[in-house]
Each structure stands twice: as C-alpha cells, then as structure tokens.
Scaffold this active site. Structure first.
Site, short mmCIF file in Angstrom:
data_model
loop_
_atom_site.label_atom_id
_atom_site.label_comp_id
_atom_site.label_asym_id
_atom_site.label_seq_id
_atom_site.Cartn_x
_atom_site.Cartn_y
_atom_site.Cartn_z
N ASN A 9 0.87 -1.18 0.00
CA ASN A 9 0.00 0.00 0.00
C ASN A 9 0.91 1.23 0.00
O ASN A 9 1.51 1.55 1.01
CB ASN A 9 -0.89 -0.04 1.26
CG ASN A 9 -1.68 1.24 1.44
OD1 ASN A 9 -1.82 2.03 0.52
ND2 ASN A 9 -2.20 1.43 2.65
N LYS A 11 0.07 4.24 -0.23
CA LYS A 11 -0.60 5.40 0.39
C LYS A 11 -0.43 6.64 -0.51
O LYS A 11 -0.39 6.51 -1.74
CB LYS A 11 -0.05 5.66 1.79
CG LYS A 11 -0.04 4.41 2.65
CD LYS A 11 0.16 4.72 4.11
CE LYS A 11 0.38 3.43 4.87
NZ LYS A 11 0.12 3.55 6.27
N HIS A 95 -9.47 1.02 4.72
CA HIS A 95 -8.21 1.16 5.47
C HIS A 95 -8.45 2.05 6.68
O HIS A 95 -9.25 2.98 6.63
CB HIS A 95 -7.14 1.77 4.55
CG HIS A 95 -5.77 1.70 5.13
ND1 HIS A 95 -5.33 2.61 6.07
CD2 HIS A 95 -4.75 0.83 4.95
CE1 HIS A 95 -4.09 2.30 6.42
NE2 HIS A 95 -3.72 1.22 5.75
N GLU A 97 -6.87 4.41 7.87
CA GLU A 97 -6.66 5.85 7.63
C GLU A 97 -7.91 6.46 6.99
O GLU A 97 -8.23 7.62 7.22
CB GLU A 97 -5.41 6.06 6.76
CG GLU A 97 -4.14 5.79 7.58
CD GLU A 97 -2.96 5.31 6.78
OE1 GLU A 97 -2.96 5.40 5.55
OE2 GLU A 97 -2.01 4.80 7.42
N GLU A 167 -5.46 -5.32 10.46
CA GLU A 167 -4.44 -4.29 10.68
C GLU A 167 -4.72 -3.59 12.01
O GLU A 167 -5.56 -2.66 12.06
CB GLU A 167 -4.48 -3.26 9.56
CG GLU A 167 -4.18 -3.84 8.21
CD GLU A 167 -3.57 -2.79 7.29
OE1 GLU A 167 -2.44 -3.02 6.83
OE2 GLU A 167 -4.19 -1.75 7.08
N GLY A 173 2.41 1.98 10.78
CA GLY A 173 3.34 3.10 10.65
C GLY A 173 4.03 3.48 11.95
O GLY A 173 4.66 4.53 12.04
N SER A 213 3.42 -2.46 10.31
CA SER A 213 4.87 -2.47 10.48
C SER A 213 5.52 -3.79 10.08
O SER A 213 6.46 -4.26 10.73
CB SER A 213 5.26 -2.09 11.91
OG SER A 213 4.81 -0.76 12.19
C1 PEP Z 1 -0.73 -0.04 5.95
O1 PEP Z 1 -0.73 1.11 5.55
O2 PEP Z 1 -1.64 -0.79 5.60
C2 PEP Z 1 0.36 -0.48 6.82
C3 PEP Z 1 0.28 -1.66 7.35
O3 PEP Z 1 1.42 0.40 7.01
P1 PEP Z 1 2.84 0.06 7.69
O4 PEP Z 1 3.33 -1.21 7.07
O5 PEP Z 1 3.68 1.25 7.36
O6 PEP Z 1 2.59 -0.09 9.16
#
Ligand code: PEP
Length: 252
Positions: A9, A11, A95, A97, A167, A173, A213
């Site tokens: 992703n 973003k 997601h 976000e 998630e 992040g 992460s």
């Molecule tokens: C994501 O944006 O779905 C995500 C898991 O980000 P990160 O790997 O940076 O934690």
C-alpha cells in the site's frame, strides 16, 4: 490451500515518475517468484503508468479506494468501472486511515465492497482495533463489528473472492508490530467469525493478511502462523529492495 498474498500500500507517496521507478525496480528484484501472489497499490494518478509497466508481469495492480457509483456528479471520486478499465485487479477498502480521516464506516465499506465485486475487482477489506480498544480488551468486539458490518449481505461466492486484512491500528506506521502470537489469535478469531457468518469451508478458504509495520525481518515468523495468509505492507513497500525481501521471506 490458500496462496499467500503480499500487497504493498503506497498510500499518498510517489509521483508518477517515482512510481515508475519503484515498479521498475520491483520488476528487476522479482524476476521469478512462485507460491505467493504479489500486488502493488499505487496512488490513483500512477495507476495507468504502473499498469502499462506490469503488462505481462506476474505482479498485480491494486487501487487504494473506490466510490460505489459507476459515474456521475461526484467530484473527486473514482469508480470501480474506471479502475477496471485501467487493468486494476485488487482494491483496498476501509483502510484505518480512511476510517480515521475520511469518515469511512462499516456501511460505506460495505457499499464499496459490493461496487468492487460488481465491477470484477477483488477487494482487500481492512479491519482492526486501535490502541485504546486493545487496552480496554475490546479487540474481539471491534474486529467482529468490522467484519460483520463490512461484509453484510455478501454471498459465499463473493466472500471467496475477498481478502481480509487484519491491521491493528496501533501497529500501522508505528514500528510496533503485533507479535506473531497476537496476530494469529485475531486471525483465528476472524476465521471463526467468517465460519459463523458463512460456513467452515468458506472460512477456511478466505485469505486473511496481517498489516502493521511488516518488514523483511518479521515476515517469516508472521506468515508461518496457520491463519496468516500474507501481509499488507505500508512503509516497507516504498522501496523495491525492502518489498522484494518481504516477498522472498514469505513462508509458502
Ligand atoms: C498499511 O498502511 O496498511 C500499513 C500496514 O502500514 P505500515 O506497514 O507502514 O505499518
């Protein structure tokens, strides 16, 4: 047998030119891979260029969102029909976000999910608790609510085309990964929830990715868990070498 799926992703990162460089790098790093499906989800603007570069390549193209109407006076939105016309295969829906900053709810996730499927796109539906919810022992309640609400009214056939991404928001992040045991516990719970909503064979066939992460160092331990079928990767998908290392470290 569930094929593992690793999705990047991107973003709101990468101009079109930067996206071209990243996907060109990935094509060099991932000349041959088997037993794992690989997807990249660039920003909308770069989909066309990345789609051209991926023609004939095994890496699949995904988008990060879609609107549920086919076309019309919906300024700023992009439809499933438009994504499909660009060669998009997967689309991330709900997601955290988008839930956090753009008012996404289970109801709007559900509308997007149905629009994705109606347009022949394969949805990646995100669910997961935030830190406060985890610390107050509400993880299972929140995840059950996300799964049940987001998937309302779906047929078994459509469920089999859908990927769930667990998630935990506190791990996105932040550099804080859920331990493999913490992630596995919630993945198993999601599969049990799917069994109660659909049936056990359907639940056994649905792929559930972990996201939060993920990096090359923790990929093998996470993807070796019995109910973890791959990863949704944010930060570590923005460089060809780190994303390729995750693909290579995925336990088949
Ligand atoms: C994501 O944006 O779905 C995500 C898991 O980000 P990160 O790997 O940076 O934690």
């Amino acid at each position: 047998m569930r094929t593992k799926i690793i999705a990047g992703n991107w973003k709101m990162y990468k101009t079109v030119q930067e996206a071209i460089e990243l996907v060109s790098g990935l094509k060099r790093e991932l000349t041959a891979f088997s037993g794992v499906e690989v997807v990249v989800c660039p920003p909308f603007l770069a989909l066309d260029a990345v789609s051209d570069l991926l023609t004939g390549h095994e890496i699949k193209l995904g988008a990060q969102n879609l609107f549920w109407e086919k076309e019309g006076a919906f300024t700023g939105e992009v439809s499933g029909h438009m994504l499909k016309s660009l060669g998009v295969t997967y689309v991330i829906i709900g997601h955290s976000e988008r839930r956090q900053y753009f008012g996404e709810t289970n109801e709007t996730v559900n509308k997007r999910l149905k629009a994705a499927l109606a347009n022949g796109l394969l949805p990646i539906v995100c669910v997961g608790e935030n830190l406060q919810e985890r610390e107050s022992n509400r993880t299972f309640d929140v995840v059950r609510d996300h799964v049940t609400g987001s998937l309302a009214g779906m047929s078994k056939e459509d469920m089999l085309k859908t990927v769930i991404a667990y998630e935990p928001v506190w791990a996105i992040g932040t550099g804080k990964t859920a331990t493999a045991a913490q992630a596995q516990e919630v993945h198993r719970f999601i599969r049990q929830t799917l069994a109660s909503l659909f049936d056990q064979p359907t639940a056994n066939a649905v792929r559930i990715q972990y996201g939060g992460s993920v990096k090359s160092e923790n990929t093998a331990e996470l993807t070796a868990q019995p109910d973890i079928d791959g990863a949704l990767v944010g930060g570590a998908s923005l460089k060809a070498d780190s994303f390729a290392a995750i693909v290579k470290n995925t336990v088949k």
